[in-house]
Design a protein around this motif. Sequence first.
Motif, PDB file in Angstrom:
ATOM      1  N   SER A   1     -63.627 -39.046  43.987  1.00 46.98           N
ATOM      2  CA  SER A   1     -64.080 -40.245  43.655  1.00 46.98           C
ATOM      3  C   SER A   1     -63.176 -40.807  42.539  1.00 46.98           C
ATOM      4  CB  SER A   1     -65.334 -40.252  43.592  1.00 46.98           C
ATOM      5  OG  SER A   1     -65.722 -39.656  42.155  1.00 46.98           O
ATOM      6  N   GLN A   2     -63.095 -42.319  42.069  1.00 51.27           N
ATOM      7  CA  GLN A   2     -62.408 -42.574  41.004  1.00 51.27           C
ATOM      8  C   GLN A   2     -62.842 -41.901  39.707  1.00 51.27           C
ATOM      9  OE1 GLN A   2     -59.592 -44.693  40.801  1.00 51.27           O
ATOM     10  NE2 GLN A   2     -59.320 -43.791  38.776  1.00 51.27           N
ATOM     11  N   ASP A   3     -64.280 -41.898  39.594  1.00 50.01           N
ATOM     12  CA  ASP A   3     -64.794 -41.356  38.419  1.00 50.01           C
ATOM     13  C   ASP A   3     -64.406 -39.832  38.272  1.00 50.01           C
ATOM     14  OD1 ASP A   3     -66.325 -43.525  37.931  1.00 50.01           O
ATOM     15  OD2 ASP A   3     -68.178 -42.599  38.843  1.00 50.01           O
TER      16      ASP A   3
ATOM     17  N   ASN B   1     -58.309 -36.326  34.720  1.00 55.85           N
ATOM     18  CA  ASN B   1     -56.983 -37.093  34.376  1.00 55.85           C
ATOM     19  C   ASN B   1     -55.717 -37.177  35.431  1.00 55.85           C
ATOM     20  OD1 ASN B   1     -57.752 -37.683  31.662  1.00 55.85           O
ATOM     21  ND2 ASN B   1     -57.621 -35.559  31.061  1.00 55.85           N
ATOM     22  N   LEU B   2     -56.345 -37.386  36.768  1.00 53.94           N
ATOM     23  CA  LEU B   2     -55.326 -37.548  37.915  1.00 53.94           C
ATOM     24  C   LEU B   2     -54.765 -38.758  37.976  1.00 53.94           C
ATOM     25  CD1 LEU B   2     -57.492 -35.782  40.722  1.00 53.94           C
ATOM     26  CD2 LEU B   2     -55.818 -34.734  39.127  1.00 53.94           C
ATOM     27  N   SER B   3     -53.458 -38.928  38.349  1.00 55.07           N
ATOM     28  CA  SER B   3     -52.682 -40.023  38.318  1.00 55.07           C
ATOM     29  C   SER B   3     -52.345 -40.208  39.982  1.00 55.07           C
ATOM     30  CB  SER B   3     -51.487 -40.078  37.461  1.00 55.07           C
ATOM     31  OG  SER B   3     -50.686 -38.913  37.591  1.00 55.07           O
ATOM     32  N   SER B   4     -52.197 -41.571  40.160  1.00 56.52           N
ATOM     33  CA  SER B   4     -52.101 -41.742  41.683  1.00 56.52           C
ATOM     34  C   SER B   4     -50.469 -41.912  41.808  1.00 56.52           C
ATOM     35  CB  SER B   4     -52.731 -42.722  42.325  1.00 56.52           C
ATOM     36  OG  SER B   4     -52.437 -43.969  41.588  1.00 56.52           O
ATOM     37  N   ASN B   5     -49.878 -41.527  42.922  1.00 58.34           N
ATOM     38  CA  ASN B   5     -48.430 -41.602  43.290  1.00 58.34           C
ATOM     39  C   ASN B   5     -48.243 -42.919  43.735  1.00 58.34           C
ATOM     40  OD1 ASN B   5     -48.060 -39.212  42.007  1.00 58.34           O
ATOM     41  ND2 ASN B   5     -47.948 -38.137  44.019  1.00 58.34           N
ATOM     42  N   HIS B   6     -48.977 -43.208  45.065  1.00 56.47           N
ATOM     43  CA  HIS B   6     -49.069 -44.494  45.494  1.00 56.47           C
ATOM     44  C   HIS B   6     -50.119 -44.741  46.597  1.00 56.47           C
ATOM     45  CE1 HIS B   6     -46.931 -41.712  48.223  1.00 56.47           C
ATOM     46  NE2 HIS B   6     -47.289 -42.365  49.199  1.00 56.47           N
TER      47      HIS B   6
ATOM     48  N   SER C   1     -56.762 -45.679  49.551  1.00 52.68           N
ATOM     49  CA  SER C   1     -56.661 -44.643  48.609  1.00 52.68           C
ATOM     50  C   SER C   1     -55.419 -44.423  48.128  1.00 52.68           C
ATOM     51  CB  SER C   1     -57.062 -43.359  49.462  1.00 52.68           C
ATOM     52  OG  SER C   1     -58.568 -43.531  50.113  1.00 52.68           O
ATOM     53  N   TYR C   2     -55.442 -43.556  47.121  1.00 49.11           N
ATOM     54  CA  TYR C   2     -54.095 -43.285  46.244  1.00 49.11           C
ATOM     55  C   TYR C   2     -53.890 -41.785  46.252  1.00 49.11           C
ATOM     56  CZ  TYR C   2     -55.467 -48.077  44.995  1.00 49.11           C
ATOM     57  OH  TYR C   2     -55.715 -49.119  44.866  1.00 49.11           O
ATOM     58  N   MET C   3     -52.682 -41.506  46.769  1.00 50.17           N
ATOM     59  CA  MET C   3     -52.245 -40.073  46.932  1.00 50.17           C
ATOM     60  C   MET C   3     -52.126 -39.488  45.509  1.00 50.17           C
ATOM     61  SD  MET C   3     -51.291 -39.713  50.451  1.00 50.17           S
ATOM     62  CE  MET C   3     -50.196 -38.279  49.924  1.00 50.17           C
TER      63      MET C   3
ATOM     64  N   GLY D   1     -63.860 -45.943  46.700  1.00 52.63           N
ATOM     65  CA  GLY D   1     -64.969 -46.351  47.475  1.00 52.63           C
ATOM     66  C   GLY D   1     -65.866 -44.997  47.428  1.00 52.63           C
ATOM     67  N   LEU D   2     -65.448 -43.747  47.199  1.00 50.56           N
ATOM     68  CA  LEU D   2     -66.236 -42.442  47.435  1.00 50.56           C
ATOM     69  C   LEU D   2     -67.015 -42.366  45.979  1.00 50.56           C
ATOM     70  CD1 LEU D   2     -66.566 -40.097  48.898  1.00 50.56           C
ATOM     71  CD2 LEU D   2     -64.747 -38.976  47.718  1.00 50.56           C
ATOM     72  N   HIS D   3     -68.343 -42.035  46.255  1.00 48.02           N
ATOM     73  CA  HIS D   3     -69.254 -41.930  45.118  1.00 48.02           C
ATOM     74  C   HIS D   3     -69.737 -40.317  45.268  1.00 48.02           C
ATOM     75  CE1 HIS D   3     -69.471 -46.122  44.410  1.00 48.02           C
ATOM     76  NE2 HIS D   3     -69.534 -46.220  45.863  1.00 48.02           N
ATOM     77  N   GLY D   4     -69.879 -39.819  44.123  1.00 50.57           N
ATOM     78  CA  GLY D   4     -70.307 -38.519  44.012  1.00 50.57           C
ATOM     79  C   GLY D   4     -69.543 -37.176  44.265  1.00 50.57           C
ATOM     80  N   GLU D   5     -69.808 -36.617  45.056  1.00 55.40           N
ATOM     81  CA  GLU D   5     -68.946 -35.394  45.301  1.00 55.40           C
ATOM     82  C   GLU D   5     -67.518 -35.433  45.757  1.00 55.40           C
ATOM     83  OE1 GLU D   5     -71.695 -34.039  48.244  1.00 55.40           O
ATOM     84  OE2 GLU D   5     -72.818 -32.765  46.874  1.00 55.40           O
ATOM     85  N   VAL D   6     -66.963 -34.396  45.702  1.00 56.28           N
ATOM     86  CA  VAL D   6     -65.359 -34.304  46.075  1.00 56.28           C
ATOM     87  C   VAL D   6     -65.673 -33.812  47.576  1.00 56.28           C
ATOM     88  CG1 VAL D   6     -63.404 -33.069  46.071  1.00 56.28           C
ATOM     89  CG2 VAL D   6     -64.290 -33.638  43.928  1.00 56.28           C
ATOM     90  N   LEU D   7     -64.844 -34.358  48.532  1.00 60.36           N
ATOM     91  CA  LEU D   7     -64.854 -33.784  49.864  1.00 60.36           C
ATOM     92  C   LEU D   7     -63.727 -32.907  49.783  1.00 60.36           C
ATOM     93  CD1 LEU D   7     -65.133 -37.151  52.075  1.00 60.36           C
ATOM     94  CD2 LEU D   7     -66.980 -35.593  51.359  1.00 60.36           C
TER      95      LEU D   7
END
Length: 157
Positions: free
Chosen positions: A76-78, A84-89, A102-104, A127-133
């Motif tokens: 999730s974005q949170d 501190n992750l950045s997205s490539n594209h 989504s962002y790689m 759009g994902l909320h809560g846990e990491v899949l």
Amino acid sequence: MSGGKILWIAVWLALAGGLYYLADSMLNPNKLSVLGEASTVTLQRGPDGHYRAEALINGTKVNVLVDTGATGVAISQDIADKLNLSSNHAVRTSTANGNTVSYMTRLNSVKLGGVEANNVAAVIAPGLHGEVLLGMSYLGRMDVRLFQGKMTITQVE
């Protein structure tokens, strides 16, 4: 306040704390402290039929939902902000809720107990909320077995 009332408040607080601890242990049995550091980890299935656990992503504790049907790791974005992750594209992804963007990104490490993978492909899914899949970009590097309500994941790299 009388001594009797303080005692009753203390008893009720102790009971509430005990109930919380028991409920948390039943709903979240796969805590980092329980999983250990062995190269094989066994997860208990939760009452809802899913395998949830605490994991370390880039050294930070996060809650994950182990999803053998997911192509990759989705965050999730949170949680991406916390890590501190950045997205490539941007990429178009297809989820159970439909198509989305989504962002790689890449994760330096994903560790579940003592089972660790480095340089793991992931997506940040706003759009994902809560846990990491925790999907196959991590699990595909491991030996994963399901039997009688337990998932055993063994390091093979």
